[in-house]
Design a protein around this motif. Structure first.
Motif, PDB file in Angstrom:
ATOM      1  N   SER A   5      12.444  13.565   0.213  1.00 33.88           N
ATOM      2  CA  SER A   5      13.907  13.597   0.097  1.00 33.88           C
ATOM      3  C   SER A   5      14.397  15.020  -0.127  1.00 33.88           C
ATOM      4  O   SER A   5      15.394  15.443   0.459  1.00 33.88           O
ATOM      5  N   ALA A   6      13.686  15.749  -0.971  1.00 32.83           N
ATOM      6  CA  ALA A   6      14.058  17.150  -1.225  1.00 32.83           C
ATOM      7  C   ALA A   6      13.945  17.973   0.053  1.00 32.83           C
ATOM      8  O   ALA A   6      14.816  18.795   0.349  1.00 32.83           O
ATOM      9  N   LEU A   7      12.897  17.737   0.833  1.00 34.33           N
ATOM     10  CA  LEU A   7      12.730  18.467   2.089  1.00 34.33           C
ATOM     11  C   LEU A   7      13.845  18.137   3.075  1.00 34.33           C
ATOM     12  O   LEU A   7      14.400  19.033   3.716  1.00 34.33           O
ATOM     13  N   ALA A   8      14.199  16.859   3.169  1.00 32.57           N
ATOM     14  CA  ALA A   8      15.274  16.458   4.077  1.00 32.57           C
ATOM     15  C   ALA A   8      16.606  17.077   3.659  1.00 32.57           C
ATOM     16  O   ALA A   8      17.370  17.564   4.513  1.00 32.57           O
ATOM     17  N   ILE A   9      16.887  17.107   2.372  1.00 26.85           N
ATOM     18  CA  ILE A   9      18.132  17.696   1.882  1.00 26.85           C
ATOM     19  C   ILE A   9      18.124  19.202   2.122  1.00 26.85           C
ATOM     20  O   ILE A   9      19.132  19.781   2.535  1.00 26.85           O
ATOM     21  N   TYR A  10      16.969  19.853   1.899  1.00 28.21           N
ATOM     22  CA  TYR A  10      16.873  21.294   2.140  1.00 28.21           C
ATOM     23  C   TYR A  10      17.118  21.610   3.615  1.00 28.21           C
ATOM     24  O   TYR A  10      17.848  22.544   3.939  1.00 28.21           O
ATOM     25  N   LEU A  11      16.509  20.844   4.514  1.00 29.78           N
ATOM     26  CA  LEU A  11      16.695  21.097   5.944  1.00 29.78           C
ATOM     27  C   LEU A  11      18.141  20.862   6.372  1.00 29.78           C
ATOM     28  O   LEU A  11      18.664  21.581   7.227  1.00 29.78           O
ATOM     29  N   LEU A  12      18.790  19.879   5.780  1.00 29.98           N
ATOM     30  CA  LEU A  12      20.199  19.644   6.075  1.00 29.98           C
ATOM     31  C   LEU A  12      21.056  20.810   5.596  1.00 29.98           C
ATOM     32  O   LEU A  12      21.928  21.298   6.327  1.00 29.98           O
ATOM     33  N   ILE A  13      20.800  21.278   4.398  1.00 31.40           N
ATOM     34  CA  ILE A  13      21.525  22.435   3.870  1.00 31.40           C
ATOM     35  C   ILE A  13      21.217  23.669   4.720  1.00 31.40           C
ATOM     36  O   ILE A  13      22.110  24.478   4.998  1.00 31.40           O
ATOM     37  N   TRP A  14      19.972  23.812   5.162  1.00 35.17           N
ATOM     38  CA  TRP A  14      19.600  24.947   6.012  1.00 35.17           C
ATOM     39  C   TRP A  14      20.385  24.929   7.315  1.00 35.17           C
ATOM     40  O   TRP A  14      20.889  25.958   7.763  1.00 35.17           O
ATOM     41  N   LEU A  51      15.424  37.145  13.952  1.00 36.41           N
ATOM     42  CA  LEU A  51      14.610  37.067  12.742  1.00 36.41           C
ATOM     43  C   LEU A  51      15.441  37.384  11.504  1.00 36.41           C
ATOM     44  O   LEU A  51      15.340  36.692  10.481  1.00 36.41           O
ATOM     45  N   ARG A  52      16.291  38.403  11.598  1.00 34.31           N
ATOM     46  CA  ARG A  52      17.162  38.758  10.482  1.00 34.31           C
ATOM     47  C   ARG A  52      18.121  37.609  10.150  1.00 34.31           C
ATOM     48  O   ARG A  52      18.337  37.281   8.982  1.00 34.31           O
ATOM     49  N   ILE A  53      18.652  36.980  11.178  1.00 34.99           N
ATOM     50  CA  ILE A  53      19.576  35.865  10.979  1.00 34.99           C
ATOM     51  C   ILE A  53      18.855  34.688  10.331  1.00 34.99           C
ATOM     52  O   ILE A  53      19.377  34.057   9.394  1.00 34.99           O
ATOM     53  N   LEU A  54      17.643  34.376  10.789  1.00 37.30           N
ATOM     54  CA  LEU A  54      16.878  33.269  10.206  1.00 37.30           C
ATOM     55  C   LEU A  54      16.545  33.526   8.741  1.00 37.30           C
ATOM     56  O   LEU A  54      16.591  32.611   7.916  1.00 37.30           O
ATOM     57  N   ILE A  55      16.224  34.763   8.410  1.00 38.95           N
ATOM     58  CA  ILE A  55      15.940  35.102   7.012  1.00 38.95           C
ATOM     59  C   ILE A  55      17.191  34.947   6.156  1.00 38.95           C
ATOM     60  O   ILE A  55      17.136  34.389   5.048  1.00 38.95           O
ATOM     61  N   GLN A  56      18.330  35.395   6.659  1.00 42.04           N
ATOM     62  CA  GLN A  56      19.572  35.254   5.904  1.00 42.04           C
ATOM     63  C   GLN A  56      19.953  33.792   5.726  1.00 42.04           C
ATOM     64  O   GLN A  56      20.405  33.385   4.645  1.00 42.04           O
ATOM     65  N   ILE A  57      19.776  32.982   6.761  1.00 43.00           N
ATOM     66  CA  ILE A  57      20.066  31.546   6.659  1.00 43.00           C
ATOM     67  C   ILE A  57      19.157  30.908   5.617  1.00 43.00           C
ATOM     68  O   ILE A  57      19.605  30.095   4.799  1.00 43.00           O
ATOM     69  N   THR A  58      17.884  31.290   5.603  1.00 43.63           N
ATOM     70  CA  THR A  58      16.931  30.734   4.642  1.00 43.63           C
ATOM     71  C   THR A  58      17.293  31.123   3.215  1.00 43.63           C
ATOM     72  O   THR A  58      17.204  30.292   2.296  1.00 43.63           O
ATOM     73  N   ILE A  59      17.725  32.350   3.006  1.00 43.12           N
ATOM     74  CA  ILE A  59      18.129  32.786   1.664  1.00 43.12           C
ATOM     75  C   ILE A  59      19.348  31.993   1.188  1.00 43.12           C
ATOM     76  O   ILE A  59      19.375  31.488   0.057  1.00 43.12           O
ATOM     77  N   VAL A  60      20.348  31.863   2.045  1.00 45.06           N
ATOM     78  CA  VAL A  60      21.559  31.116   1.674  1.00 45.06           C
ATOM     79  C   VAL A  60      21.214  29.656   1.390  1.00 45.06           C
ATOM     80  O   VAL A  60      21.680  29.064   0.406  1.00 45.06           O
TER      81      VAL A  60
END
Length: 86
Positions: A5-14, A51-60
């Motif tokens: 559930s935590a993984l699904a919520i994280y991916l949705l937020i991502w 790559l920069r965009i993916l890193i920023q999305i992951t941080i947010v």
């Protein structure tokens, strides 16, 4: 909360974090005075750094998920609390 559930919520937020991050990458080719290639949209980015965009999305997304998880642990996301019944 189960880890799935935590993984699904994280991916949705991502996925939703892309709508927050992408508008900040708006340097157009016209703004940089870069010569356009035939068929290139003038409003397209001059330089694309995925790559920069993916890193920023992951941080947010990680920060947003951490805030959600703190709210979950403290019981602030309980439906009864949110509706005012508790």
């Amino acid at each position: 909360m189960k880890w799935t559930s935590a993984l699904a919520i994280y991916l949705l937020i991502w996925a939703f974090s892309t709508f927050f991050v992408l508008p900040f990458h708006g340097r157009r080719a016209e703004d940089d005075a870069v010569p356009l290639i035939d068929g290139q949209e003038p409003g397209a980015p001059a330089r694309f750094h995925p790559l920069r965009i993916l890193i920023q999305i992951t941080i947010v997304a990680t920060i947003a998920f951490a805030l959600f998880y703190v709210a979950y642990i403290n019981g602030w996301t309980n439906p009864d609390v949110l509706s005012g019944r508790a």
